[in-house]
Design a protein around this motif. Structure first.
Motif, short mmCIF file in Angstrom:
data_model
loop_
_atom_site.label_atom_id
_atom_site.label_comp_id
_atom_site.label_asym_id
_atom_site.label_seq_id
_atom_site.Cartn_x
_atom_site.Cartn_y
_atom_site.Cartn_z
N GLU A 31 0.85 -1.19 0.00
CA GLU A 31 0.00 0.00 0.00
C GLU A 31 0.89 1.24 0.00
O GLU A 31 2.12 1.13 -0.01
CB GLU A 31 -0.90 0.00 1.24
N LEU A 32 0.26 2.39 0.01
CA LEU A 32 1.00 3.64 0.03
C LEU A 32 1.90 3.68 1.26
O LEU A 32 1.44 3.54 2.39
CB LEU A 32 0.04 4.83 0.06
N GLY A 33 3.22 3.85 1.03
CA GLY A 33 4.16 3.92 2.13
C GLY A 33 4.65 2.58 2.63
O GLY A 33 5.42 2.53 3.60
N VAL A 81 10.15 -6.12 4.21
CA VAL A 81 9.20 -5.03 3.94
C VAL A 81 9.92 -3.69 4.06
O VAL A 81 10.71 -3.48 4.99
CB VAL A 81 8.02 -5.09 4.92
N ARG A 82 9.61 -2.78 3.14
CA ARG A 82 10.10 -1.41 3.22
C ARG A 82 8.94 -0.49 3.62
O ARG A 82 7.88 -0.52 2.99
CB ARG A 82 10.66 -0.95 1.87
N VAL A 83 9.17 0.32 4.65
CA VAL A 83 8.13 1.23 5.14
C VAL A 83 8.67 2.66 5.04
O VAL A 83 9.73 2.98 5.59
CB VAL A 83 7.74 0.92 6.59
N THR A 84 7.92 3.51 4.33
CA THR A 84 8.36 4.90 4.10
C THR A 84 7.19 5.86 4.24
O THR A 84 6.87 6.62 3.33
CB THR A 84 8.99 5.06 2.69
N ARG A 85 6.50 5.81 5.35
CA ARG A 85 5.35 6.69 5.55
C ARG A 85 5.79 8.10 5.92
O ARG A 85 6.79 8.29 6.59
CB ARG A 85 4.44 6.14 6.65
N GLU A 86 4.99 9.06 5.49
CA GLU A 86 5.24 10.45 5.84
C GLU A 86 4.07 10.97 6.68
O GLU A 86 2.91 10.64 6.42
CB GLU A 86 5.40 11.31 4.58
N LEU A 87 4.39 11.76 7.66
CA LEU A 87 3.36 12.33 8.53
C LEU A 87 2.81 13.60 7.91
O LEU A 87 3.55 14.55 7.65
CB LEU A 87 3.94 12.64 9.91
#
Length: 304
Positions: A31-33, A81-87
């Protein structure tokens, strides 16, 4: 952040099981991020039939059929898994009232449409106690992002995290009245409260990286399956995660596995089998940053 994940779920049956059929929801979401770079799934005993698909909500499903008699079942999922969420700027989000209005007129009928996360679901039912709890805590004219974080903080303040206080079958209102429970209870309480005032809210199942105290090594198996809440913040921002158990926004320490209306939509294992007597189950989780070194051997039981 890139993680190596390992989930082990095991069952011991008091008597032989025949013709068992299971649905697994254990693969991390794309999913996104969040991107899944690799996934491996090992099932013992070896299934006679398997089928992979996505459900209505976009979750990865593995259908498993086991014909031979067996006294135990184990499922091991390994993934990178790569996680790159932005706040987002929570202060710049629409008001709660604006999100309620946008959700009321939304016509997106897909599994991500807010209409599916406003009413009753199998476990979470609209109720006056939950609705009043949200009304007392949330200002309709406040930016929805800051309001949701404050509400998560309010739940963490008002409720005691107490493993063993509830079970997977404990009714939401019972946990609400007792003011104690675990992450599943906190998520269901937040969801029911928000739906009562017209804010779409979804249940998220996944993994949470735990960070050891300063100067202490990370112990393998110290992470647990976790639950939190996705809240719809309007058409532009869409769904964003808030963790009421830890009073925080969801960023790069959380890994999503499945999303649904409540726990019944995302249970790691569903199925049908025939046996006699109570079964025993255990599970463990490792969430290890790829660049992390010196992980201590061993496995600890995980619970959430």
């Amino acid at each position: 952040m890139i993680y190596d994940l390992e989930l082990v779920i095991a069952y011991d049956y008091p008597s032989e099981v025949k013709d068992a059929r299971h649905i697994l929801r254990v693969r991390p979401s794309v999913e996104l991020g969040q991107d899944t770079l690799s996934t491996q799934l090992a099932i013992r005993p070896r299934p006679d039939e398997t089928l992979r698909e996505q459900d209505f909500f976009g979750n990865a499903l593995d259908h498993v059929l086991l014909f031979p008699p067996h006294e135990a079942l184990s499922v091991t999922m390994k993934a990178r898994v790569r996680v790159t969420r932005e706040l987002p700027d929570l202060d710049a989000t629409p008001t709660v009232a604006e999100v309620v209005e946008a959700a009321f007129v939304a016509r997106d009928a897909t599994g991500q449409g807010p209409m599916h996360y406003l009413g009753d679901s199998r476990i979470v039912r609209l109720s006056e106690p939950l609705t009043e709890y949200a009304r007392a805590a949330i200002d309709p004219e406040e930016p929805v992002g800051t309001a949701m974080l404050r509400f998560a903080e309010q739940i963490r303040k008002d409720f005691t995290y107490k493993p063993g206080a509830t079970t997977v079958d404990t009714p939401v209102l019972e946990a609400f009245a007792a003011r104690e429970g675990v992450c599943q209870d906190f998520a269901h309480i937040m969801i029911g409260s928000l739906r009562g005032i017209g804010v779409p809210a979804a249940y998220v199942s996944g993994f949470l990286r735990t960070i050891p105290p300063e100067g202490k090594p990370r112990l393998a198996g110290a992470d647990a399956m976790h639950a939190w809440v996705n809240v719809w913040l309007g058409h532009e921002l869409g769904w964003r995660g808030f963790d009421p158990t830890n009073a925080m926004t969801v960023l790069n320490d959380h890994v999503v596995v499945a999303v649904g209306r409540d726990y019944s939509d995302v249970a790691p294992i569903d199925g049908v089998l025939i046996t006699a007597g109570p079964q025993k189950t255990r599970h463990s989780v490792d969430v290890v940053p790829v660049e992390e070194k010196g992980v201590q051997p061993g496995r600890a039981a995980a619970s959430a």
